[in-house]
Design an enzyme around this catalytic site. Structure first.
Site, PDB file in Angstrom:
ATOM      1  CG  HIS A 132      -0.919   7.729   3.805  1.00 44.95           C
ATOM      2  ND1 HIS A 132      -1.793   8.262   4.720  1.00 44.95           N
ATOM      3  CD2 HIS A 132      -1.650   6.859   3.069  1.00 44.95           C
ATOM      4  CE1 HIS A 132      -2.993   7.722   4.538  1.00 44.95           C
ATOM      5  NE2 HIS A 132      -2.928   6.870   3.550  1.00 44.95           N
ATOM      6  CD  GLU A 233      -3.003   9.975   1.852  1.00 49.80           C
ATOM      7  OE1 GLU A 233      -2.617   9.188   0.973  1.00 49.80           O
ATOM      8  OE2 GLU A 233      -4.085   9.853   2.437  1.00 49.80           O
TER       9      GLU A 233
HETATM   10  O1  TA6 Z   1      -4.788   7.499   1.203  1.00 55.86           O
HETATM   11  C1  TA6 Z   1      -6.014   7.006   1.180  1.00 55.86           C
HETATM   12  C2  TA6 Z   1      -6.004   5.524   1.431  1.00 55.86           C
HETATM   13  O2  TA6 Z   1      -5.466   4.825   0.371  1.00 55.86           O
HETATM   14  C3  TA6 Z   1      -7.441   5.200   1.737  1.00 55.86           C
HETATM   15  O3  TA6 Z   1      -8.088   4.564   0.700  1.00 55.86           O
HETATM   16  C4  TA6 Z   1      -7.387   4.491   3.047  1.00 55.86           C
HETATM   17  O4  TA6 Z   1      -7.706   3.190   3.024  1.00 55.86           O
HETATM   18  C5  TA6 Z   1      -6.057   4.898   3.623  1.00 55.86           C
HETATM   19  O5  TA6 Z   1      -5.223   5.191   2.566  1.00 55.86           O
HETATM   20  C6  TA6 Z   1      -5.418   4.043   4.665  1.00 55.86           C
HETATM   21  O6  TA6 Z   1      -4.925   2.851   4.151  1.00 55.86           O
HETATM   22  P1  TA6 Z   1      -4.385   1.744   5.103  1.00 55.86           P
HETATM   23  O7  TA6 Z   1      -3.857   0.646   4.237  1.00 55.86           O
HETATM   24  O8  TA6 Z   1      -3.286   2.375   5.937  1.00 55.86           O
HETATM   25  O9  TA6 Z   1      -5.523   1.306   5.959  1.00 55.86           O
END
Ligand code: TA6
Length: 259
Positions: A132, A233
């Site tokens: 990510h 990501e």
């Molecule tokens: O990659 C996108 C995502 O799944 C978003 O929906 C957003 O919430 C982000 O990741 C971050 O997630 P986190 O759990 O690290 O706050």
């Protein structure tokens, strides 16, 4: 900078250049919380766990303490390998399987991260994985992504769509899943650079920026933090969930270069 917590690559600055990965000034760096920025490893699920929405978002890998397995040098790059295996705690979780994960980080003129997961259980194991990555950009308003034009994507709950123009052209908030994309090129116009993200063993790409309103609800973003970052990501989620028979392994690799 790499933390054992989550096997988290938190920063990477090629010699003579500027930071390529974004790291939040408000990241909490405490046990039980993920680091906000760098390259969190989402494994063995992505987002909310469908069977147990109370389980940690994006899986337990980014909250676990990994073990240093080795380090070495080759030419101009240094590599570090970290490992994570099942524990009493993970076996008691919603994902109770035996596994071995090895994460190799190679740092030099390019950054490459490789997550290799082996099924050490006696049954078939399924999982999602996403690397990510958070990238630093001068200004999200003048940042574009090349390479995803015309590819199908899902945006929030909307039906499958495609877009011919370059995503991010002038917008802030975005949350898109491209089920058939293996990276892209971030045009960071304010820094006069391009960040190339290439994935292998990963069928899909997610593009995310929370925008002002959502970032304001997240305690590990400063009020303007979202303006200087963009997540691109790579991994295997939803229809691309990975299934491994006992003894089988899967490798997901992301390589990042800058021009
Ligand atoms: O990659 C996108 C995502 O799944 C978003 O929906 C957003 O919430 C982000 O990741 C971050 O997630 P986190 O759990 O690290 O706050």
């Amino acid at each position: 900078m790499i933390f054992l917590h989550g096997a988290h690559v938190a920063s990477w600055t090629p010699a003579g250049g500027n930071p390529i990965l974004w790291l939040s000034d408000a990241s909490s760096f405490r046990d039980g919380a993920p680091i906000r920025g760098g390259v969190p490893i989402c494994f063995p699920w992505f987002g909310l766990n469908a069977r147990d929405p109370s389980a940690p978002r994006h899986g337990f890998a980014r909250l676990s303490s990994w073990t240093l397995l080795g380090a070495g040098e080759s030419g101009d790059s240094v590599s570090v390998t970290l490992g994570l295996t099942d524990s009493e705690r993970s076996r008691a979780s919603v994902w109770p399987y035996r596994f071995e994960a090895r994460y190799t980080v190679s740092i030099g003129a390019e950054l490459s991260v490789t997550l290799e997961v082996t099924n050490t259980d006696t049954v078939e194991v399924t999982f999602e994985d996403v690397l990510h990555s958070y990238f630093a950009v001068a200004d999200i308003a003048t940042t574009r992504i090349r390479g995803l034009e015309g590819l199908p994507f899902f945006e929030n709950d909307a039906p499958r769509a495609t877009e011919e123009i370059r995503p991010m052209n002038g917008r802030g908030e975005i949350s898109r899943r491209y089920p058939d994309a293996r990276g892209g090129i971030i045009e960071d116009l304010g820094n006069a650079r391009e960040i190339h993200v290439n994935a292998s063993g990963a069928r899909g790409t997610v593009v995310w920026n929370p925008g002002a309103a959502i970032a304001a609800t997240m305690e590990d973003f400063t009020s303007d933090g979202w303006k200087g970052m963009l997540c691109l990501e790579n991994g295997n989620i939803a229809d691309a969930t990975i299934s491994l028979q006992p003894g089988q392994s899967h490798r997901t690799r992301v390589t990042i270069t800058v021009t």
